[in-house]
Design an enzyme around this catalytic site. Structure first.
Site, PDB file in Angstrom:
ATOM      1  N   LYS A 123       8.060   8.856   6.778  1.00  0.00           N
ATOM      2  CA  LYS A 123       7.800   7.624   6.031  1.00  0.00           C
ATOM      3  C   LYS A 123       8.688   7.569   4.799  1.00  0.00           C
ATOM      4  O   LYS A 123       8.531   8.364   3.880  1.00  0.00           O
ATOM      5  CB  LYS A 123       6.333   7.548   5.614  1.00  0.00           C
ATOM      6  CG  LYS A 123       5.987   6.249   4.921  1.00  0.00           C
ATOM      7  CD  LYS A 123       4.496   6.103   4.737  1.00  0.00           C
ATOM      8  CE  LYS A 123       4.104   4.710   4.292  1.00  0.00           C
ATOM      9  NZ  LYS A 123       4.595   4.376   2.963  1.00  0.00           N
TER      10      LYS A 123
ATOM     11  N   CYS B 274     -19.307  -3.416 -25.749  1.00  0.00           N
ATOM     12  CA  CYS B 274     -17.968  -3.724 -25.259  1.00  0.00           C
ATOM     13  C   CYS B 274     -16.988  -3.528 -26.415  1.00  0.00           C
ATOM     14  O   CYS B 274     -17.185  -4.090 -27.489  1.00  0.00           O
ATOM     15  CB  CYS B 274     -17.915  -5.160 -24.765  1.00  0.00           C
ATOM     16  SG  CYS B 274     -16.247  -5.730 -24.410  1.00  0.00           S
TER      17      CYS B 274
HETATM   18  S1  IVH Z   1       5.257   0.662  10.398  1.00  0.00           S
HETATM   19  C1  IVH Z   1       2.116  -2.495  10.983  1.00  0.00           C
HETATM   20  N1  IVH Z   1       6.863   2.729  10.205  1.00  0.00           N
HETATM   21  O1  IVH Z   1       5.453   1.841   4.880  1.00  0.00           O
HETATM   22  C2  IVH Z   1       3.110  -1.423  10.832  1.00  0.00           C
HETATM   23  N2  IVH Z   1       6.271   1.586   8.195  1.00  0.00           N
HETATM   24  O2  IVH Z   1       2.734   1.526   3.979  1.00  0.00           O
HETATM   25  C3  IVH Z   1       3.733  -1.400   9.490  1.00  0.00           C
HETATM   26  N3  IVH Z   1       7.321   2.480   6.175  1.00  0.00           N
HETATM   27  O3  IVH Z   1       5.511  -1.658   4.684  1.00  0.00           O
HETATM   28  C4  IVH Z   1       4.892  -0.593   9.251  1.00  0.00           C
HETATM   29  N4  IVH Z   1       8.440   4.089   7.177  1.00  0.00           N
HETATM   30  O4  IVH Z   1       7.693  -0.372   4.247  1.00  0.00           O
HETATM   31  C5  IVH Z   1       6.209   1.763   9.528  1.00  0.00           C
HETATM   32  N5  IVH Z   1       8.274   4.545  10.194  1.00  0.00           N
HETATM   33  C6  IVH Z   1       7.634   3.591   9.534  1.00  0.00           C
HETATM   34  C7  IVH Z   1       7.755   3.438   8.129  1.00  0.00           C
HETATM   35  C8  IVH Z   1       7.047   2.414   7.497  1.00  0.00           C
HETATM   36  C9  IVH Z   1       8.181   3.504   6.014  1.00  0.00           C
HETATM   37  C10 IVH Z   1       6.825   1.633   5.087  1.00  0.00           C
HETATM   38  C11 IVH Z   1       6.963   0.147   5.326  1.00  0.00           C
HETATM   39  C12 IVH Z   1       5.571  -0.408   5.283  1.00  0.00           C
HETATM   40  C13 IVH Z   1       4.871   0.634   4.491  1.00  0.00           C
HETATM   41  C14 IVH Z   1       3.393   0.631   4.783  1.00  0.00           C
END
Ligand code: IVH
Length: 691
Positions: free
Chosen positions: A128, A419
């Site tokens: 990721k 508050c």
């Molecule tokens: S799949 C519905 N695959 O993570 C599926 N996201 O936290 C959505 N991201 O907005 C995305 N690597 O910017 C997917 N291999 C990967 C990814 C990935 C980075 C990011 C992406 C997404 C965010 C979600």
């Protein structure tokens, strides 16, 4: 401004005027470049406006001296010229997070329960990367459109810039569907990021805080030539709309992406069973430091695309994919103070003010302490050395104290009974952990927080109405309730006169406000900032009531606890009695109702589309008993995908009752009321026949 006071233009002779116009042209061009291309203005809007006005005045007196490069002749450079908006055909969603093997196993179990199946899943693991997601549309194999994620529904059109990124093909190789949307991540490698910052520093350009910002800043350039000069990389990893099926599994899809000419992360791996995930997770954690780019975890996706379709989404997250993040980074530092923050619903949240410390690459100087009980549990005192943790984008947390390091004389924290902003009594309801300011809308902090929430991204998304502007306009007495925001355009001239504003920013703000006079019902409801009504619940309500008038009328009727309208609210699946209670409390207050109506009068609130107008659009369905193959959540999701409203209780207004084994009173009631009764097969046939 640092220049000498200019001579009144009336006293300039021709030679002086020509000289001054030349220097103004050069100077304004420099500021334009800084503003548009570097995202880093060098002077305030007011100062900029003054220069432009000076230029205009001189040109008016000496029209024959207007230069070919005069700022008054340059068009298409207005600072407001942002990107066009694009609406995503299929929303771009986010991912749920897990941090531990048990949570990952829970995720898999939930998916299995939803599908009513027993076998483990084959999965794909992908590193990721924290970059910027993009959606690329290809028509007949040619790149026709590229959009950023934006709020998931609507992003920015960055097509021209994306065409300059080498890793993104403008034409797909080989055979491709007539229409396909390909999604992936734009990012910058660590080395490219450092090199870019070094160059920027030399050129006195903008220096970026991290690779993600650098990638975003490089892509979101009005001049594509600048994007072209920046070292951007791209990994493809997901699909949006497609005019025909291209693969049966995600893994197969990744191979097709490669054949079409995309770069797919070579570390992505097919995992025969979900039980292979923990091993892959450990492996990636070990290799993390050696990778050319930053990763913060691994994304796991169920490989079978047919299962993905069945699983669908809950809220903004897929049921078929999850981000397993690497462990949170920890550090120790000194607790300098405990401050109390007042939230939009009056919640008093204790915040730890810390001696700044670097936690995994991010400077942290504040952390949440959650509530009074948490402070007691940790026995944390001002002066203590505390252990803190930062995980992903979550607010850093205080984990505990280093007991040996406690200074003499440190005394327990006394949670305030008033508050800190308005002085009203704080109350802590029985069974709750949160102290709340009882001041309601007489508390300026609550008012401001509500207005900030109102204008924020998931709500009205008004650019230029952030914390600072809300605070400023509120202090001036210009905005008390949301409707007042829509009356700000009448004050454009006054705003322009404010310190740090100027004509351009005032005009930009007015435009941003006016652009939001048309708004969907779900966003409208969410923006009200009612307790427990987050984006997901707001959507449920919007889809149930359809339009604003129906919604408001129902809410006012539902104030009475025993009313039919109240029962109707609680029968919306996902909205329980506690949420209905919050709604009743909000709409039970006359001034809230007045504020909402005043707001609605300023706007065109668009009715909510009932799930894309599917075959069950406008129909109400109730499920009862155990169905032979469909789990309850899947049955409900199927009905909703076809536009139905799924409720819990049978009434005259129910269209279908789908019964399974051991169906009880609801089946009887359906028979009494003469509502159509179906079994699972009949329900499936209904979707097929009418489809
Ligand atoms: S799949 C519905 N695959 O993570 C599926 N996201 O936290 C959505 N991201 O907005 C995305 N690597 O910017 C997917 N291999 C990967 C990814 C990935 C980075 C990011 C992406 C997404 C965010 C979600």
């Amino acid at each position: 401004m640092t220049q000498a006071k200019p001579q009144p233009s009336g006293q300039l002779d021709e030679a002086e005027a020509a000289r001054e116009l030349a220097s103004l042209a050069a100077e304004i061009a420099k500021y334009d470049r800084a503003y548009h291309e570097l995202d880093a203005p060098l002077i305030s809007d007011a100062e900029y406006d003054a220069l432009r006005r000076r230029n205009d005045v001189i040109e008016k007196r000496f029209p024959h001296l207007v230069r070919p490069d005069s700022p008054s002749r340059r068009v298409g450079m207005a600072p407001s010229a942002g990107f066009a908006k694009i609406v995503h055909r299929v929303p771009m969603l986010s991912l749920g997070n897990v941090f531990a093997p048990e949570d990952f196993a829970d995720f898999c179990d939930r998916a299995r329960r939803f599908l009513g199946r027993g076998a483990p899943f084959a999965m794909v693991g992908e590193p990721k990367i924290d970059g910027l997601s993009l959606s690329l549309t290809y028509e007949d194999g040619a790149l026709s459109r590229a959009g950023t994620r934006g709020d998931g529904t609507e992003g920015e059109d960055v097509t021209a810039n994306v065409r300059t990124i080498a890793a993104i093909p403008t034409k797909l190789k080989g055979k491709a569907p007539a229409l396909i949307e390909i999604r992936g991540e734009v990012f910058m490698t660590k080395a490219d990021f450092l090199a870019l910052n070094a160059t920027q520093e030399k050129a006195s350009g903008k220096v970026f805080a991290n690779p993600r910002n650098a990638a975003a800043g490089s892509l979101r350039q009005l001049d594509p030539a600048i994007t072209a000069s920046r070292p951007l990389s791209f990994f493809a990893y997901a699909m949006g709309e497609a005019s025909e099926a291209v693969a049966a599994t995600h893994w197969e899809y990744l191979q097709r992406l490669r054949h079409w000419g995309f770069v797919v992360n070579p570390l992505s791996r097919h995992l025969g069973a979900e039980t292979d995930a923990p091993g892959f997770q450990d492996e990636m954690a070990m290799r993390r430091a050696d990778l050319a780019y930053d990763i913060d975890g691994v994304v796991y996706k169920i490989d079978d695309l047919a299962l993905q379709t069945r699983l669908g989404f809950v809220g903004r997250e897929p049921r078929w994919a999850i981000a397993w993040k690497f462990p949170a980074e920890q550090a120790t530092t000194k607790l300098l103070d405990i401050q109390i923050q007042v939230g939009r619903t009056g919640a008093l949240t204790p915040v730890a003010v810390l001696e700044s410390v670097n936690v995994g690459g991010v400077l942290v100087s504040r952390a949440t302490l959650h509530n009074e009980d948490e402070i007691k549990r940790l026995d944390v005192r001002v002066g203590d050395t505390v252990r803190i943790q930062r995980a992903g984008d979550v607010i850093p947390q205080v984990l505990g104290i280093v007991a040996e390091a406690r200074p003499a004389g440190a005394h327990p924290f006394r949670f305030p009974r008033h508050c800190p902003v308005c002085g009203s009594h704080a109350v802590r309801a029985e069974g709750e952990v949160v102290w709340r300011c009882s001041g309601g809308l007489t508390c300026p902090a609550q008012v401001e927080e509500r207005l900030i929430h109102f204008a924020s991204r998931g709500a009205f998304d008004i650019e230029g109405m952030g914390e600072k502007s809300v605070h400023e306009f509120h202090a001036l007495g210009w905005i008390r309730s949301p409707a007042d925001i829509f009356r700000l355009p009448a004050r454009e001239d006054e705003i322009a006169q404010l310190e740090g504003w100027g004509e351009q920013s005032a005009a930009n703000l007015v435009r941003a406000i006016n652009e939001r006079r048309r708004i969907g019902l779900a966003r409208f409801i969410y923006a009200l900032g009612i307790r427990r009504i987050g984006a997901a619940n707001a959507r449920l309500l919007a889809r149930h009531y359809g339009d604003i008038d129906t919604f408001l009328a129902a809410m006012q009727q539902a104030v009475a606890p025993e009313s039919e309208a109240r029962v109707a609210v609680t029968s919306i699946i996902g909205i329980g009695p506690a949420i209905a209670e919050e709604l009743a409390e909000f709409f039970g207050e006359e001034r809230n109702v007045r504020a909402v109506r005043a707001l609605a009068a300023e706007l065109a609130v668009e009715p909510e589309e009932v799930s894309g107008g599917g075959v069950l659009a406008g129909k109400t369905v109730v499920f009862t008993g155990t169905l032979p193959t469909l789990s309850r959540p899947e049955a409900k999701a199927m009905a909703e995908r076809h536009g139905a409203k799924v409720t819990d209780s049978v009434s005259k207004r129910t269209d279908y009752v789908v019964i399974g084994a051991d169906a009880g009173s609801k089946a009887r009631k359906a028979a009494e009321l003469g509502v159509t009764v179906l079994d699972e097969e009949g329900f499936r046939a209904l979707l097929r026949d009418t489809a």
